[in-house]
Scaffold this motif. Sequence first.
Motif, PDB file in Angstrom:
ATOM      1  N   ILE A 237      41.171  32.593  73.059  1.00 60.97           N
ATOM      2  CA  ILE A 237      40.152  32.097  72.131  1.00 60.97           C
ATOM      3  C   ILE A 237      38.916  31.716  72.926  1.00 60.97           C
ATOM      4  O   ILE A 237      38.995  30.969  73.910  1.00 60.97           O
ATOM      5  CB  ILE A 237      40.674  30.887  71.327  1.00 60.97           C
ATOM      6  CG1 ILE A 237      41.798  31.326  70.388  1.00 60.97           C
ATOM      7  CG2 ILE A 237      39.543  30.225  70.545  1.00 60.97           C
ATOM      8  CD1 ILE A 237      42.469  30.183  69.659  1.00 60.97           C
ATOM      9  N   ARG A 239      34.860  30.340  72.767  1.00 60.79           N
ATOM     10  CA  ARG A 239      33.734  29.744  72.051  1.00 60.79           C
ATOM     11  C   ARG A 239      32.456  30.455  72.503  1.00 60.79           C
ATOM     12  O   ARG A 239      32.170  30.541  73.702  1.00 60.79           O
ATOM     13  CB  ARG A 239      33.624  28.252  72.369  1.00 60.79           C
ATOM     14  CG  ARG A 239      32.451  27.544  71.677  1.00 60.79           C
ATOM     15  CD  ARG A 239      32.397  26.086  72.078  1.00 60.79           C
ATOM     16  NE  ARG A 239      32.264  25.933  73.517  1.00 60.79           N
ATOM     17  CZ  ARG A 239      32.715  24.883  74.207  1.00 60.79           C
ATOM     18  NH1 ARG A 239      33.360  23.919  73.599  1.00 60.79           N
ATOM     19  NH2 ARG A 239      32.544  24.813  75.513  1.00 60.79           N
ATOM     20  N   SER A 286      44.422  30.533  63.974  1.00 65.58           N
ATOM     21  CA  SER A 286      43.491  31.547  64.484  1.00 65.58           C
ATOM     22  C   SER A 286      44.027  32.965  64.292  1.00 65.58           C
ATOM     23  O   SER A 286      43.251  33.927  64.319  1.00 65.58           O
ATOM     24  CB  SER A 286      43.201  31.307  65.972  1.00 65.58           C
ATOM     25  OG  SER A 286      44.327  31.607  66.782  1.00 65.58           O
ATOM     26  N   HIS A 319      33.472  31.275  67.145  1.00 64.47           N
ATOM     27  CA  HIS A 319      34.609  31.514  68.022  1.00 64.47           C
ATOM     28  C   HIS A 319      35.182  32.901  67.746  1.00 64.47           C
ATOM     29  O   HIS A 319      35.112  33.384  66.605  1.00 64.47           O
ATOM     30  CB  HIS A 319      35.716  30.481  67.783  1.00 64.47           C
ATOM     31  CG  HIS A 319      35.327  29.071  68.120  1.00 64.47           C
ATOM     32  ND1 HIS A 319      34.429  28.353  67.347  1.00 64.47           N
ATOM     33  CD2 HIS A 319      35.721  28.245  69.134  1.00 64.47           C
ATOM     34  CE1 HIS A 319      34.283  27.136  67.884  1.00 64.47           C
ATOM     35  NE2 HIS A 319      35.055  27.060  68.959  1.00 64.47           N
TER      36      HIS A 319
END
Length: 340
Positions: A237, A239, A286, A319
């Motif tokens: 993940i 940002r 997610s 994200h």
Amino acid sequence: MLETSTVVLPDFAAGAVNLASARLGAVGIFSTDEFFAPVSRMLNDEPASFDPDLYDDNGKYMDGWESRRKRVPGHDYAIIRLAMPGRIFGFDVDTRFFTGNYPPHGSIEAAFVESGDPTDATVWTELVPKSPLGASAQHFFANADSSKVWTHLRLHIYPDGGVARLRVYGAAHFDWSKVGATEEIDLAYIFHGAKSLAWSDAHYGHPDKILSPGRGTNMGDGWETKRRRGPGHDWAIIRLGHPGVINRVLIDTHFYKGNYPDTCELLGAYLPDAGDTFSEAEISASEQWQPILTRQKMQMDAEHFYEGDQIQKVGPVTHVRIGVHPDGGVMRLRLFGTKA
């Protein structure tokens, strides 16, 4: 001998980048003395190592910066140009393997230089006052004011000795106000403020590396997971440096020939209030983020470009989650788009 630290990092390190990373371009530009070991070693990204039988012309080889024993008044210091201008959250002054030759005290100053390097007229601001240091240990110091942007550091050691690693945890500063509304820019570039926040595995390389400049120098300069022996797949993940709309994607498997992923996919979400860490529940959620790029077949040692109808129009995202199926290595990820 190489030892991986088991020390739990302080909160200020969460979601931060090492602004003193040699891999990203940090450089030691001056030291009062580096007789035993140069400042450049102190900025290496790999953990410090120690070989009890390794010597050079000046004596014992040490993996860090080490000055000679001072026989005159004063103390030693080094000046470091950070890899990028940035806000500093805290420091790690690591004296690993320096047991009888560590400095008893240290302090850190910072400066902002618009262009070039400091001069005699440069104003330095103390961020860490003179503080005790111990043998073969990591010493963490929080920066009370993380709002200011700095370009250079001055590390003082009193009166002499060695430091294995200096890590400067912070955030890259990039002036997004200078980017036009229609100007295409890499939203996932580490110098633009992008940062990996969570990942399934980083056995052979940290996912931050896929956000780095260039195409990489070798297989160790990317994100690579260990071989997956069970169900599922690996992921990271990230940002973005700024909320934006992704228009083009580049996934580069440069140098990965027998260990590239079979397929890759990219998901995205708009989470402007998300923190620097993700809980297990947030990580699980997610998996349901909006698809930006559906699973695509990868090739070894190649750049894979996607644009136009291959990119799903999901609007602004903050994200992304890159999935590698089932495992393997990615050298670089570029997400070209416009800021939101």
